[in-house]
Design a protein around this motif. Structure first.
Motif, PDB file in Angstrom:
ATOM      1  N   TYR A 162      -3.332   9.801   6.842  1.00 43.15           N
ATOM      2  CA  TYR A 162      -2.539   8.906   5.988  1.00 43.15           C
ATOM      3  C   TYR A 162      -1.075   9.342   5.938  1.00 43.15           C
ATOM      4  CZ  TYR A 162      -6.237   6.072   3.839  1.00 43.15           C
ATOM      5  OH  TYR A 162      -7.242   5.171   3.601  1.00 43.15           O
ATOM      6  N   ILE A 185     -11.734   2.118  -7.455  1.00 44.70           N
ATOM      7  CA  ILE A 185     -11.588   2.354  -6.011  1.00 44.70           C
ATOM      8  C   ILE A 185     -11.440   1.044  -5.240  1.00 44.70           C
ATOM      9  CG2 ILE A 185     -13.092   4.398  -6.224  1.00 44.70           C
ATOM     10  CD1 ILE A 185     -14.755   2.911  -3.929  1.00 44.70           C
ATOM     11  N   GLU A 212       0.828  -1.216   0.000  1.00 40.06           N
ATOM     12  CA  GLU A 212       0.000   0.000   0.000  1.00 40.06           C
ATOM     13  C   GLU A 212       0.856   1.258   0.000  1.00 40.06           C
ATOM     14  OE1 GLU A 212      -0.459  -2.617   1.907  1.00 40.06           O
ATOM     15  OE2 GLU A 212      -2.513  -3.315   1.574  1.00 40.06           O
ATOM     16  N   ASP A 217     -12.008   7.844   2.184  1.00 37.48           N
ATOM     17  CA  ASP A 217     -11.741   6.422   1.932  1.00 37.48           C
ATOM     18  C   ASP A 217     -12.937   5.595   2.373  1.00 37.48           C
ATOM     19  OD1 ASP A 217     -10.209   4.047   1.401  1.00 37.48           O
ATOM     20  OD2 ASP A 217      -9.931   3.844   3.569  1.00 37.48           O
ATOM     21  N   ARG A 270     -14.271  10.576  -6.881  1.00 34.24           N
ATOM     22  CA  ARG A 270     -14.891   9.256  -6.906  1.00 34.24           C
ATOM     23  C   ARG A 270     -16.389   9.380  -7.174  1.00 34.24           C
ATOM     24  NH1 ARG A 270     -11.642   5.584  -2.426  1.00 34.24           N
ATOM     25  NH2 ARG A 270      -9.752   5.572  -3.659  1.00 34.24           N
ATOM     26  N   ARG A 317       0.785   8.803  -4.960  1.00 41.51           N
ATOM     27  CA  ARG A 317      -0.120   9.940  -4.775  1.00 41.51           C
ATOM     28  C   ARG A 317       0.657  11.178  -4.324  1.00 41.51           C
ATOM     29  NH1 ARG A 317      -4.752   6.439  -1.485  1.00 41.51           N
ATOM     30  NH2 ARG A 317      -5.664   5.436  -3.328  1.00 41.51           N
ATOM     31  N   LEU A 332       1.105   3.026  -3.273  1.00 35.92           N
ATOM     32  CA  LEU A 332      -0.003   3.906  -3.631  1.00 35.92           C
ATOM     33  C   LEU A 332       0.176   5.286  -2.996  1.00 35.92           C
ATOM     34  CD1 LEU A 332      -2.276   3.122  -5.398  1.00 35.92           C
ATOM     35  CD2 LEU A 332      -3.587   2.397  -3.420  1.00 35.92           C
ATOM     36  N   ARG A 361     -12.301  13.464  -2.405  1.00 38.11           N
ATOM     37  CA  ARG A 361     -11.508  13.043  -1.248  1.00 38.11           C
ATOM     38  C   ARG A 361     -10.119  13.685  -1.282  1.00 38.11           C
ATOM     39  NH1 ARG A 361      -8.891   6.944  -0.833  1.00 38.11           N
ATOM     40  NH2 ARG A 361      -7.692   7.311   1.065  1.00 38.11           N
TER      41      ARG A 361
HETATM   42  C1  IPM Z   1      -8.366   3.311  -1.711  1.00 40.89           C
HETATM   43  C2  IPM Z   1      -7.688   2.177  -0.972  1.00 40.89           C
HETATM   44  C3  IPM Z   1      -6.340   2.672  -0.491  1.00 40.89           C
HETATM   45  C4  IPM Z   1      -6.566   3.829   0.449  1.00 40.89           C
HETATM   46  C5  IPM Z   1      -5.476   1.577   0.170  1.00 40.89           C
HETATM   47  C6  IPM Z   1      -5.282   0.382  -0.706  1.00 40.89           C
HETATM   48  C7  IPM Z   1      -4.156   2.133   0.615  1.00 40.89           C
HETATM   49  O1  IPM Z   1      -8.495   1.715   0.054  1.00 40.89           O
HETATM   50  O2  IPM Z   1      -7.796   3.808  -2.702  1.00 40.89           O
HETATM   51  O3  IPM Z   1      -9.465   3.676  -1.308  1.00 40.89           O
HETATM   52  O4  IPM Z   1      -6.830   3.617   1.642  1.00 40.89           O
HETATM   53  O5  IPM Z   1      -6.485   4.966  -0.009  1.00 40.89           O
END
Ligand code: IPM
Ligand code: MG
Length: 356
Positions: free
Chosen positions: A142, A279, A89, A247, A106, A96, A92, A135
Motif C-alpha cells: 500500500y 471495514i 481512498e 485487507d 478487525r 492511517r 484513508l 492487519r
Molecule cells: C479497508 C478498505 C481500504 C483498504 C480501501 C477503501 C482503501 O478496503 O479498509 O479494508 O484497502 O485498506
C-alpha cells in the motif's frame, strides 16, 4: 470523561451510518456521565468536491487535535476516473500513515443470532466464530514505491511490497499480546514461498514468538489461509498479516460472520489515540436510502470506548445492546433472514439506543 472526537462521515453510506453511531455515543454519554464533543470534518470524495483534494490539511489537524477519530467510508464511482494520488481512498491512507496508525484490529465474530446469514454449512460453523485479524496498516504494498514506465512495446506499471524489521516486529508483538488475552494462538499469514518481504516477515515473527512461549505460532501461506478460513475457520484465533493480505482476508472473514455490515475495526498506533471505522466500503448504490447496516460502525464505537478511552463497561454495554436488538429479531437488509423483522438504518440505530 470529556473526549474530543473527530468525525469523518466521508462518502456514500458514510453519513448514514455515522449519524447512528453518534446517537449511540450520545446515549452512552448520558447514561454513564461522559461528554463527547464532535468536530465533523471532510475526507475522501466529499473533500474532493468541496476543496479539490481528498485529505485537506485542516482534516488532518482536526484529527490530530482529537482523542479519537470516527470514520464512515470513502470512495464511489463519481471519483473513479481520478488518477491514483487524487482518489478518495488516498484520504484513508493519508490518515492511517499521518496519524501513525500501524495496527488494524478487525475482530470477526459470528453472532449466534446470525448463524442463518452465514454462508457456510452449520457443521463447519458449529456454535459461532471469533477470529481477530491483526492487519499491518502503514507498510507493505500500500505504501511502497509505485509508478509506470513507458516502453516501446507499451506501458508497464509496478507496485512495491517492502517491509522493514521494525515494522514487522511491532505488529507481531501486538498480535502476540492480543493472543495472550484470547486463546493463545497466532497464525502469521505470508507468502514466504515467493516473496522476500514475507521471508523477512516470517523470521521476525519467529523471533518475537520466543518472548511468548505460551502462545502457539503457526505460519500459513496466504492462499492456503484463504482456503482454510472457509474450510475450518475454528482453527484460527489471531491472524497477524500484512497490509494487503489483511485487507483481503478480513473481507473473507467478515462474510463468514454473515455480513460485511457487521465488522468493526480499530486502527491504533503507540498510544491510546485511534481511528475507528467499519471495514466495509461506501456502498454508493444504497447511500441515503436508509438501507445500510449501522452495526459495524456502532461496534467500532464500542472499540473506541474500549481502546481509546478505557471505558470497558460502556463498550460492553454497546455490544450488549447490539445483541439485544438482534435477539429481538430486527435485521437490516444485509443480514435479513426468514421470519425476522426487516428495518432500516435509522430504526436499527434507534433500537440500539433504546436497548442501552
Ligand atoms: C479497508 C478498505 C481500504 C483498504 C480501501 C477503501 C482503501 O478496503 O479498509 O479494508 O484497502 O485498506
Ligand atoms: Mg478492505
Amino acid at each position: 470523561m470529556d473526549a474530543k472526537i473527530a468525525v469523518v462521515p466521508g462518502d456514500g453510506i458514510g453519513p448514514d451510518i455515522i449519524q447512528e453511531a453518534k446517537l449511540v455515543l450520545d446515549t452512552i454519554g448520558t447514561k454513564f456521565g461522559h461528554r463527547f464533543t464532535y468536530t465533523d470534518t471532510l475526507a475522501g470524495g466529499a473533500a474532493l468536491d468541496a476543496v479539490g483534494e481528498p485529505l485537506p490539511e485542516e482534516t488532518m489537524r482536526i484529527c490530530k487535535e482529537s482523542d479519537a477519530v470516527l470514520l464512515g467510508a470513502v470512495g464511489g464511482p463519481k471519483w473513479d476516473h481520478l488518477e491514483g494520488s487524487k482518489r478518495p481512498e488516498q484520504a484513508l491512507l493519508g490518515l492511517r500513515a499521518g496519524l501513525g496508525l500501524y495496527a488494524n484490529l478487525r475482530p470477526a465474530i459470528l453472532y449466534k443470532q446470525l448463524i442463518d446469514a452465514c454462508p457456510l454449512r452449520p457443521e463447519i460453523i458449529g456454535d459461532g466464530l471469533d477470529i481477530c485479524v491483526v492487519r499491518e496498516l502503514t507498510g507493505g504494498i500500500y505504501f511502497g514505491e509505485r509508478g509506470r514506465r513507458e516502453y516501446p512495446s507499451g506501458a508497464q506499471a509496478y507496485d512495491t511490497m517492502a517491509y522493514s524489521e521494525s515494522e514487522v516486529r511491532r505488529i507481531a508483538i501486538l498480535g502476540f499480546e492480543i493472543a495472550m488475552k484470547r486463546d493463545k494462538k497466532v497464525t502469521s499469514v505470508d507468502k514466504a514461498n515467493i516473496l522476500e518481504s514475507s521471508r523477512l516477515w516470517r523470521s521476525v515473527v519467529e523471533e518475537v514468538a520466543k518472548a511468548y512461549p505460551e502462545v502457539t505460532l503457526n505460519h500459513m501461506y496466504v492462499d492456503n489461509a484463504a482456503m482454510q478460513l472457509v474450510r475450518d475457520p475454528h482453527q484460527f484465533d489471531v491472524i497477524v498479516t500484512t497490509n494487503m493480505f489483511g485487507d483481503i482476508l478480513s473481507d473473507e472473514a467478515s462474510m463468514i460472520t454473515g455480513s460485511i455490515g457487521m465488522l468493526p475495526s480499530a486502527s491504533m498506533g503507540e498510544g491510546s489515540f485511534g481511528m475507528f471505522e467499519p471495514i466495509h466500503g461506501s456502498a454508493p448504490d444504497i447511500a441515503g436510502q436508509d438501507k445500510a447496516n449501522p452495526i459495524a460502525t456502532i461496534l467500532s464505537v464500542a472499540m473506541m470506548l474500549r481502546y481509546s478511552f478505557g471505558l470497558l463497561k460502556e463498550a460492553e454495554a454497546v455490544e450488549q445492546a447490539v445483541n439485544t436488538v438482534l435477539d429481538g429479531g430486527y435485521r437490516t437488509g444485509d443480514i435479513m433472514s426468514e421470519g425476522m423483522r426487516s428495518i432500516g438504518t435509522s430504526e436499527m440505530g434507534r433500537l440500539i439506543c433504546e436497548a442501552l
